[in-house]
Scaffold this motif. Structure first.
Motif, PDB file in Angstrom:
ATOM      1  N   THR A   1       0.860  -1.177   0.000  1.00 10.54           N
ATOM      2  CA  THR A   1       0.000   0.000   0.000  1.00 10.54           C
ATOM      3  C   THR A   1       0.903   1.235   0.000  1.00 10.54           C
TER       4      THR A   1
ATOM      5  N   SER B   1       0.755   4.927   0.207  1.00 15.57           N
ATOM      6  CA  SER B   1      -0.174   6.009   0.552  1.00 15.57           C
ATOM      7  C   SER B   1       0.594   7.097   1.279  1.00 15.57           C
ATOM      8  N   THR B   2       0.143   7.513   2.470  1.00 17.64           N
ATOM      9  CA  THR B   2       0.911   8.488   3.245  1.00 17.64           C
ATOM     10  C   THR B   2       2.308   7.922   3.508  1.00 17.64           C
TER      11      THR B   2
ATOM     12  N   SER C   1       6.761   7.277  -1.035  1.00 18.44           N
ATOM     13  CA  SER C   1       5.363   7.341  -0.580  1.00 18.44           C
ATOM     14  C   SER C   1       4.702   8.596  -1.153  1.00 18.44           C
ATOM     15  N   GLY C   2       3.404   8.723  -0.960  1.00 20.19           N
ATOM     16  CA  GLY C   2       2.703   9.936  -1.395  1.00 20.19           C
ATOM     17  C   GLY C   2       3.283  11.173  -0.730  1.00 20.19           C
TER      18      GLY C   2
ATOM     19  N   GLY D   1      -3.442   1.655  -2.214  1.00 14.63           N
ATOM     20  CA  GLY D   1      -3.096   2.924  -1.568  1.00 14.63           C
ATOM     21  C   GLY D   1      -3.285   4.074  -2.534  1.00 14.63           C
ATOM     22  N   GLY D   2      -3.454   5.277  -1.980  1.00  8.69           N
ATOM     23  CA  GLY D   2      -3.767   6.465  -2.776  1.00  8.69           C
ATOM     24  C   GLY D   2      -2.872   6.664  -3.992  1.00  8.69           C
ATOM     25  N   VAL D   3      -1.561   6.489  -3.813  1.00  7.45           N
ATOM     26  CA  VAL D   3      -0.621   6.757  -4.911  1.00  7.45           C
ATOM     27  C   VAL D   3      -0.855   5.815  -6.097  1.00  7.45           C
ATOM     28  N   SER D   4      -1.320   4.601  -5.819  1.00  8.24           N
ATOM     29  CA  SER D   4      -1.525   3.627  -6.906  1.00  8.24           C
ATOM     30  C   SER D   4      -2.652   4.069  -7.836  1.00  8.24           C
ATOM     31  N   GLN D   5      -3.448   5.055  -7.376  1.00 11.27           N
ATOM     32  CA  GLN D   5      -4.554   5.514  -8.218  1.00 11.27           C
ATOM     33  C   GLN D   5      -4.093   6.268  -9.453  1.00 11.27           C
TER      34      GLN D   5
ATOM     35  N   GLN E   1     -10.178  -0.849  -2.787  1.00 11.82           N
ATOM     36  CA  GLN E   1      -9.504   0.374  -2.326  1.00 11.82           C
ATOM     37  C   GLN E   1     -10.153   0.852  -1.034  1.00 11.82           C
TER      38      GLN E   1
END
Ligand code: ADP
Length: 305
Positions: free
Chosen positions: A137, A139-140, A188-189, A251-255, A288
């Protein structure tokens, strides 16, 4: 049909869900993590909310098959305590499982949140067909879960998979300075936004950095390419170490989608040691939004060790 309660404890909110044995979330709720409250008081609110939800759904608490908790690490799943999660300082060393057990008389299991989400991807997500995979994941921070030989690999205390702290670039004087160069400090993001902001001399979000790269800003595009290569570097280490057939990335970045997946696949196809490793499938997570909740409930619904 049996129903499990999933609780996903995070630094900003605590999500609660009732999940049936097909992995469907039939009811959910969330409470803001109030850091002014003691963890005991916060868990009392969680228990109260769960009781309210059982009444709303017309399902007696005693009919629930158990409670699964996904929580941030470092934790200790043997003692049921959160050890020192950076975003939940007032919860350090707090006995989460014992406290919740005194409030809700049901079987309770707790795992690291990324580990729980890994089980969710195996159960109803993108790794249903895999007996050996890693879930990432991004993300943050960066977290991971490891599933090998049909089992979750959780380690001695439930902290296996803290991949965000793999050293990928020891910058500075490693004998003198605090070590710098953990995977999540670079890829990470949070790290992408920090590096893009440094580059452009103003606040830039991760999403904006990706947009600028896609629009052809050469400097930002180079930064994004470098970050994607670093994601590839971490994946290569995991592949060489664990020999998974698949890596699932959420995780957010994978979007950001295909640009990330293409770059990571390209890096892995060149740099993994074994020919089979170079062909490791790199795929997006299927779950997600509710991965944490479904994963927590999966701790009750699924056999995983
Ligand atoms: P959390 O870390 O709380 O689990 P997320 O998984 O949403 O939250 O990850 C947050 C990070 O992902 C932030 O750095 C954010 O900028 C980044 N992010 C969220 N959505 C996107 C998106 N659509 N594209 C790129 N980055 C995103």
């Amino acid at each position: 049909m049996s129903i499990a309660i999933g609780i996903d404890i995070g630094g900003t909110k605590i999500a609660i869900g009732f999940v049936n044995e097909k992995g469907e979330v039939i009811a959910k709720s969330s409470l803001k993590t109030d850091l002014d409250l003691s963890p005991a008081d916060m868990l009392a609110k969680v228990a109260q909310e769960i009781r309210r939800m059982t009444e709303e759904q017309g399902i007696p608490l005693s009919d629930m098959s158990g409670i699964g908790i996904g929580a941030p690490g470092p934790l200790n799943t043997k003692t049921g305590k959160l050890v020192c999660p950076p975003n939940l300082k007032s919860w350090w060393d707090f006995p989460v499982v014992e406290t919740l057990q005194s409030l809700l008389p049901l079987p309770i299991k707790m795992e690291n949140d990324a580990t729980a989400a890994t089980l969710a991807e195996k159960w109803v997500g993108a790794a249903q067909d895999a007996e050996h995979f890693v879930f990432l994941t991004i993300s943050t921070g960066i977290g991971a879960g490891i599933y090998l030989h049909g089992k979750l690999i959780t380690g001695a205390t439930g902290n296996a998979g803290d991949a965000g702290f793999m050293m990928v670039h020891p910058a500075g004087d490693i004998l003198k300075d605090e070590p710098y160069g953990y995977w999540e400090q670079i890829a990470s993001g949070t790290a992408i936004a920090r590096q893009a902001s440094e580059l452009l001399g103003r606040d830039v979000s991760t999403k904006e950095a990706f947009a600028l790269a896609a629009q052809g800003d050469a400097a930002v595009a180079e930064l994004v390419d470098r970050v994607f290569a670093y994601i590839g570097i971490g994946c290569v280490s995991l592949i060489n170490l664990l020999d998974p057939s698949k890596i699932v990335i959420g995780g957010g970045v994978s979007q950001v989608g295909e640009p990330l997946f293409e770059a990571v696949r390209a890096y892995v196809s060149k740099h993994a040691l074994n020919p089979s490793g170079r062909e490791t499938e790199i795929v997006p997570a299927a779950l997600q939004q509710d991965a944490g909740l479904i994963g927590a409930a999966a701790l009750i619904h699924c056999t995983y060790s």
